[in-house]
Design an enzyme around this catalytic site. Structure first.
Site, short mmCIF file in Angstrom:
data_model
loop_
_atom_site.label_atom_id
_atom_site.label_comp_id
_atom_site.label_asym_id
_atom_site.label_seq_id
_atom_site.Cartn_x
_atom_site.Cartn_y
_atom_site.Cartn_z
N ASP A 225 0.75 -1.45 -0.03
CA ASP A 225 0.00 -0.10 -0.04
C ASP A 225 0.99 1.47 -0.04
O ASP A 225 0.71 2.05 0.91
CB ASP A 225 -0.93 0.01 1.36
CG ASP A 225 -1.70 1.08 1.34
OD1 ASP A 225 -2.47 1.68 0.34
OD2 ASP A 225 -2.16 1.63 2.49
N GLU A 469 3.51 -8.05 7.09
CA GLU A 469 2.37 -8.93 6.72
C GLU A 469 2.33 -9.68 5.65
O GLU A 469 1.73 -9.65 4.52
CB GLU A 469 1.26 -7.75 6.49
CG GLU A 469 0.92 -6.66 7.70
CD GLU A 469 -0.34 -5.81 7.35
OE1 GLU A 469 -0.61 -5.84 6.39
OE2 GLU A 469 -0.61 -5.37 8.72
N TYR A 522 -6.28 -3.16 12.87
CA TYR A 522 -7.28 -1.84 12.50
C TYR A 522 -8.39 -2.04 13.03
O TYR A 522 -9.37 -1.95 11.97
CB TYR A 522 -7.15 -1.53 10.96
CG TYR A 522 -5.71 -1.05 10.55
CD1 TYR A 522 -5.50 0.30 10.55
CD2 TYR A 522 -4.81 -1.88 10.17
CE1 TYR A 522 -4.18 0.65 10.44
CE2 TYR A 522 -3.40 -1.50 9.94
CZ TYR A 522 -3.34 -0.16 9.87
OH TYR A 522 -1.87 0.28 9.34
N GLU A 558 1.34 -1.54 14.12
CA GLU A 558 0.32 -0.59 13.41
C GLU A 558 -0.93 -0.38 13.93
O GLU A 558 -1.35 -1.57 14.31
CB GLU A 558 0.25 -1.09 11.87
CG GLU A 558 1.46 -0.83 10.98
CD GLU A 558 1.34 -1.48 9.52
OE1 GLU A 558 0.07 -1.40 8.88
OE2 GLU A 558 2.15 -1.68 8.91
#
Ligand code: GCB
Length: 665
Positions: A225, A469, A522, A558
């Protein structure tokens, strides 16, 4: 090891005319006056990676010949044998180095270009480099180029390197010596195609439906990303060494309160007949220890330890290790001297703590990107220094080099300021079984070798991260990570190793091999979007599951939410500044409970907004920054600032006095 140098040759670069068969439109030609090397003599004395002291002649580059990418970058044999002068082959454009090429022009095709690009520059080397040709070695070094590079000097291939983000160099003595007074021509071909076996991996997809796409239409798929910037991203320098030279130094340190040991190993290339002497100086210039020979130990009494920012009133203390080589070769006495900053510190991980110099260290920091308007991933000194000022303003003591190694210039400042680094390799987006195969694994091992060789002596680097990840729920991930982590530990037994996961604790095949669990989540964003109230339960469960399974300390590597600067809503709605702040507060309440147990850090995603591929979830890039891409604070930055300073003060370490004098880097 690098010695006397001239600054970046600032490759003269041009953009090539495209064959009619491709989909790339032609680009205008613009020429600048010829570039001149080394406008200031004092640059020659500097180590190679320092930035130019004043604006340099603009470089130019040439892209040539655009061809459709293939799984393995290869060039037409004619071109590989001896590239012609680029301007003679078609239109060229000027291109700065260091910089990504993508955002420099108005051409959308260049922005999204995939394939070969060509850079060229002529450089006049100092005569004295070329005269004593038996005893002088001339080296051409690239801080990084994305991703696959082939380099020629005067049409002779001198280097080939796979992968971005890491340096490579070539001994060009035999090519340039013998023709003093004649400029040498440096040509670089770079291919930014990503395949399942590159790092990061990617794939080329050909769109064969002629009713929807033009002939030969393809896209570069990536599973990460951030915008896939390419070009010569870091300085290019020429430097010299004697023909017998210090090739590498490895330093590790151990310490108690009153005495420290600095273990060293020096590798010399060019002759077996040499002598080495070493002296270690403190910051006052006083010699505190001396040694000789290629390996040994220096004893330092009452050492000044290297401490992280906010953990000591004098963070980032570094001694200076001078290594002097003398050798007889070709009837001459050769001398090579290299000076290495050395921070004395130890790192250790227990089941609940991360210890630096035996004291618990809590990571309160950020994840970053090398990313900025116009220059993309190109090294930009003003931005680098601004970012360090913002980090210190924020009270951040650490960052992760998400998702690739950052420029050496940035790492130097981490060492100097005491900013602690989790040093990540470009293992991002490893999502398919093919990318866990042997070919990818072998390349990953090489990348770790290059990264460890580059950063092993940095006190700021306290842990290696071998990936971000990956699809570590896939069975081949077990062998893959076992091997990459074991290899990294063999290269550097002094640091813990991790990779960053977003896979469920019960399914992750790589986690058994890491020293610290680094987990991304998240909640209320990608999961249960809009539901801030689920965070406390879900985050607590996340930590407890991981700890119960592995009894290893955990970093929240994160967490974050996008916010469009200036967008407000109360009650908080997604994408507003209020939502980003509210999400932070929910996470922080859980961190505060768990950091008393085994949570050893929190790294916000992200320090600043950054560019990504276009997509329906991205508004001119990823907006999870607490600063905008132009480094203005959003409301969340103030929330984090208050928190980080509070944590720093709690640990009862004196914050350093903020000095506002100017010093030249
Ligand atoms: C992640 C990735 C990071 C992304 C971020 C996001 O988990 O590690 O590269 O940018 O999420 O914002 O989606």
């Amino acid at each position: 090891m690098t010695h006397s140098s001239v600054p970046a040759p600032f490759l003269r670069c041009t953009l090539g005319r495209k064959p009619k068969s491709t989909r790339f439109p032609s680009t205008e030609t613009a020429r600048l006056p010829p570039a001149r090397p080394c406008p200031q003599p004092r640059w020659r004395r500097r180590p190679p990676c320092l930035p130019p002291a004043r604006p340099c002649p603009q470089p130019r580059w040439q892209r040539r010949p655009p061809r459709l990418p293939s799984a393995r970058p290869c060039l037409q044999p004619r071109w590989r044998r001896r590239p012609p002068r680029l301007p003679s082959t078609g239109p060229v454009i000027d291109m700065p180095v260091p910089a990504s090429f993508n955002d420099i022009t108005q051409d959308p095709n260049l922005e999204n270009y995939i394939g070969w690009v060509w850079y060229e520059k002529e450089v006049l080397l100092p005569r004295r480099w070329l005269q004593d040709d038996l005893n002088t070695r001339v080296v051409l070094r690239f801080g990084s180029a994305h991703y696959y590079s082939i380099v020629w000097v005067d049409g002779v291939q001198v280097a080939e390197h796979e992968g971005g983000h890491l340096p490579f160099e070539a001994d060009i003595s035999s090519v340039v010596q013998g023709s003093p007074g004649i400029p040498c021509r440096i040509t670089v071909a770079i291919n930014n195609t990503l395949t399942p076996h590159t790092l990061p991996p990617g794939s080329i997809q050909y769109m064969n439906d002629v009713s929807k796409y033009p002939k030969n239409y393809f896209v570069q798929n990536i599973k990460f990303d951030f915008f896939n910037y390419a070009g010569i991203h870091r300085p290019v320098v020429l430097y010299t060494t004697p023909s017998v030279y210090i090739d590498d130094i490895t330093v590790t340190t151990t310490s108690s309160e009153s005495v420290a040991m600095v273990q060293y190993q020096v590798s010399v290339v060019g002759s077996a007949l040499y002598s080495l002497s070493l002296s270690l100086r403190d910051q006052e210039g006083k010699v505190v220890a001396t040694g000789d020979g290629p390996a040994g130990e220096l004893k330092v009494l009452d050492p000044n330890l290297w401490w992280p920012y906010l953990m000591h009133e004098n963070p980032g203390y570094r001694y200076s290790l001078e290594v002097k080589l003398q050798a007889q070769a070709n009837g001459a006495l050769l001398e090579d001297v290299y000076t290495l900053p050395v921070g004395i510190r130890t790192v250790r991980v227990t089941s609940t703590q991360f210890l630096i110099n035996g004291k618990p260290f809590y990571f309160h920091g950020v994840n970053k990107h090398e990313d900025a308007d116009i220059r993309g991933k190109g090294l930009d000194w003003p931005l680098v220094v601004k970012d360090f000022n913002l980090l210190r303003w924020l009270g951040a003591n650490s960052f992760r080099t998400s998702h690739y190694p950052y420029a050496e210039e940035i790492m130097d400042l981490c060492d100097a300021y005491g900013i602690v680094v989790i040093d990540e390799c470009p293992g991002v987006g490893i999502k398919t079984a093919e990318s866990f195969g042997n070919k990818s694994l072998q390349h990953h091992l090489v990348v770790m070798e290059e990264l460890v060789r580059r950063d092993k002596n940095r006190p700021s680097v306290v842990m290696w991260s071998v990936a971000n990840e990956p699809a570590s729920q896939l069975p081949p991930a077990a062998y893959y990570f076992k091997t990459v982590i074991a290899h990294t530990k063999a290269l550097d037994p002094s640091r813990p190793v991790t990779f960053v996961t977003d896979v469920n604790y019960a399914l992750d095949h790589g986690a058994p091999y890491v020293d610290v669990i680094c987990v991304n989540s998240y909640f209320s964003w990608y999961h249960d979007p809009g539901h801030l109230e689920v965070i406390p339960l879900q985050l607590t469960t996340q930590f407890e599951n991981w700890y119960k399974t592995y009894q290893k300390p955990i970093i929240q590597s994160e967490y974050g939410a996008d916010s469009v600067p200036g967008l407000h809503s109360d009650p908080p709605l997604m994408f507003s500044e209020e939502y980003q702040k509210a999400m932070l507060k929910e996470y922080h309440s859980v961190f505060d409970k768990k950091r008393k147990e085994y949570v050893i850090g929190e790294l916000i995603w992200n320090f600043a907004d950054f560019m990504t591929n276009q997509g329906t979830t991205r508004v001119l890039g990823n907006k999870k920054g607490i600063f905008t891409r132009q480094r203005q604070p959003k409301s969340a930055a103030f929330v984090l600032r208050e928190r980080y300073w509070k944590i720093a003060n709690e640990s009862s370490c004196l914050p350093p006095i903020t000095k506002s004098h100017i010093c030249f880097l």
